[in-house]
Design a protein around this motif. Structure first.
Motif: not given
Length: 294
Positions: A225-248
């Protein structure tokens, strides 16, 4: 007494069914999956054979894209958007992680996210791309591999790949918002049912050791998680909101809170854990919008 007799009847019925199932031969590949395998090739990592795809794409572009698939599937997860990606990128590369797809599946093996990341690095070296910038597009299990690759890149570790951008999708990035399926829990925790389930789900679970990535996510949370928080490269998330594993909204709220520099694409409400398969055009457009924004 009646309960005891019921369990005996279930046992007498189940044992022969399991015995028959365990001797069912491997099914033939579907035509599309056969074509996928035929168009790919293998390279050797240590003594293991790793399957990968490498397509030459758009003329006039020098951009390279590497795709990292999820659990418990393979690089075939990307087949619905493959053509669209090759129209944008000069080179599109995808592999089957060790233990998945057409790659080797050693049973007595200590699978780890660290090894899978090293396999990606070895593939880039094999293809002569170790010093060229690559864009990473990942899903689920592949998100965690991407996080480790990002950590190595940002830390300038020996052998790291040069990352130009990272796009994640529907992965257990945060252990605290990740809800694995019941079967995953049984296999991961080594219950009494684990050996039977592992054999019965032979096409997916070649070793319960693969499931240890769930524990690794918790153990190495700060690193990844720290690697993402301090990333120096462009970062993006594509998210399917009905995901039961990573719920919205639980997952998305934590993501935007901890990673405010990242951009986000939320797909339609009915899109779930496999957005690249459920909504290939929506997923592809979201990714191309991101990659064309910088």
């Amino acid at each position: 007494m009646q309960m005891k007799e019921w369990w005996i009847q279930v046992g007498l019925l189940t044992v022969p069914l399991i015995a028959v199932y365990l001797h069912i031969p491997t099914p033939n590949l579907s035509p599309t999956l056969y074509t996928w395998r035929s168009s790919g090739t293998f390279f050797t990592f240590k003594d293991q054979h790793i399957f990968y795809q490498d397509s030459q794409g758009a003329v006039g572009s020098s951009d390279i894209l590497v795709l990292l698939h999820g659990f418990p599937t393979s690089s075939y997860d990307w087949y619905k958007i493959w053509e669209g990606l090759t129209q944008r990128f000069h080179r599109v590369i995808a592999l089957d992680f060790l233990g998945f797809g057409f790659s080797d599946k050693p049973r007595l093996h200590r699978y780890s996210i660290f090894e899978q990341a090293s396999i990606v690095e070895a593939l880039m070296k094999h293809l002569g791309l170790q010093n060229q910038k690559v864009n990473l597009l990942s899903h689920d299990y592949g998100d965690t591999v991407a996080q480790e690759l990002l950590y190595r890149f940002e830390s300038n570790r020996t052998g790291h790949i040069v990352i130009n951008s990272l796009c994640l999708s529907n992965g257990g990035i945060f252990p605290e918002t990740h809800h694995p399926r019941f079967l995953q829990k049984l296999l991961k925790d080594g219950s009494l049912l684990s050996p039977i389930l592992t054999r019965l789900m032979n096409y997916f679970f070649f070793s319960k050791g693969i499931l240890q990535y769930l524990n690794q996510r918790k153990r190495h949370r700060d690193r990844w998680v720290g690697a993402l928080a301090t990333a120096t490269v462009p970062l993006h998330l594509i998210y399917g909101p009905l995901d039961p594993v990573n719920p919205h909204p639980e997952f998305l709220e934590l993501y935007t809170k901890l990673l405010p520099k990242s951009t986000v694409s939320v797909l339609d409400d009915h899109i779930s854990h496999y957005p690249q398969l459920e909504d290939p055009m929506g997923f592809l457009n979201a990714y191309l919008n991101f990659i064309n924004s910088f």
